[in-house]
Motif scaffolding. Structure first.
Motif, PDB file in Angstrom:
ATOM      1  N   HIS A  32       0.864  -1.174   0.000  1.00 34.91           N
ATOM      2  CA  HIS A  32       0.000   0.000   0.000  1.00 34.91           C
ATOM      3  C   HIS A  32       0.906   1.232   0.000  1.00 34.91           C
ATOM      4  O   HIS A  32       1.958   1.246   0.641  1.00 34.91           O
ATOM      5  N   MET A  33       0.480   2.242  -0.711  1.00 36.56           N
ATOM      6  CA  MET A  33       1.300   3.444  -0.847  1.00 36.56           C
ATOM      7  C   MET A  33       0.615   4.630  -0.182  1.00 36.56           C
ATOM      8  O   MET A  33      -0.617   4.756  -0.209  1.00 36.56           O
ATOM      9  N   THR A  34       1.425   5.485   0.398  1.00 39.74           N
ATOM     10  CA  THR A  34       0.880   6.634   1.116  1.00 39.74           C
ATOM     11  C   THR A  34       1.701   7.889   0.837  1.00 39.74           C
ATOM     12  O   THR A  34       2.832   7.816   0.346  1.00 39.74           O
ATOM     13  N   TRP A  35       1.094   9.003   1.162  1.00 39.87           N
ATOM     14  CA  TRP A  35       1.777  10.294   1.167  1.00 39.87           C
ATOM     15  C   TRP A  35       1.637  10.890   2.564  1.00 39.87           C
ATOM     16  O   TRP A  35       0.542  10.893   3.140  1.00 39.87           O
ATOM     17  N   PHE A  36       2.741  11.362   3.076  1.00 40.39           N
ATOM     18  CA  PHE A  36       2.793  12.132   4.304  1.00 40.39           C
ATOM     19  C   PHE A  36       3.395  13.497   3.964  1.00 40.39           C
ATOM     20  O   PHE A  36       3.998  13.664   2.904  1.00 40.39           O
TER      21      PHE A  36
END
Length: 123
Positions: A32-36
């Motif tokens: 799963h990919m995320t942006w912070f």
């Protein structure tokens, strides 16, 4: 293993940017990919996440309706489309890869991080 962000820059209020995160060295579709993002003097905060096959995704309330996370598994790339940018969106933006969806907001449980791309919103 690498995550390389790009697409940041200086933009005027109300403008748009599309951030990209290119992955290499691991099986992209397994994560799963995320942006912070992290603004000066503040803690890193969760912005958006997308499941490994792109079916489910979530955004923090402050960006809903303005930002959209997507991914292209054929290109090993995750994206963050940012519209209606305001000064409050100024930050370093990081992409991350995590194996478990339940860990998407827990930074310590991440497997991989990029080095970030700077977004500055100013007139």
């Amino acid at each position: 293993v690498q995550l390389v962000e790009s697409g940041g820059g200086l933009v005027q209020p109300g403008g748009s940017l599309r951030l990209s995160c290119v992955a290499s060295g691991f099986t992209f579709r397994d994560y799963h990919m995320t942006w912070f993002r992290q603004a000066p003097g503040k803690e890193r905060e969760f912005v958006a996440a997308i499941e490994n096959y792109g079916i489910g995704r979530t955004h923090v309330d402050s960006v809903k309706g303005r930002f959209t996370i997507t991914r292209d598994n054929a290109k090993n790339t995750a994206y963050l489309q940012m519209n209606g940018l305001g000064p409050e969106d100024t930050a370093m933006y990081y992409c991350g890869a995590v194996r478990r969806w339940s860990d998407r907001k827990i930074m310590n449980n991440y497997d991989y991080w990029g080095l970030g791309t700077q977004v500055t919103v100013s007139s």
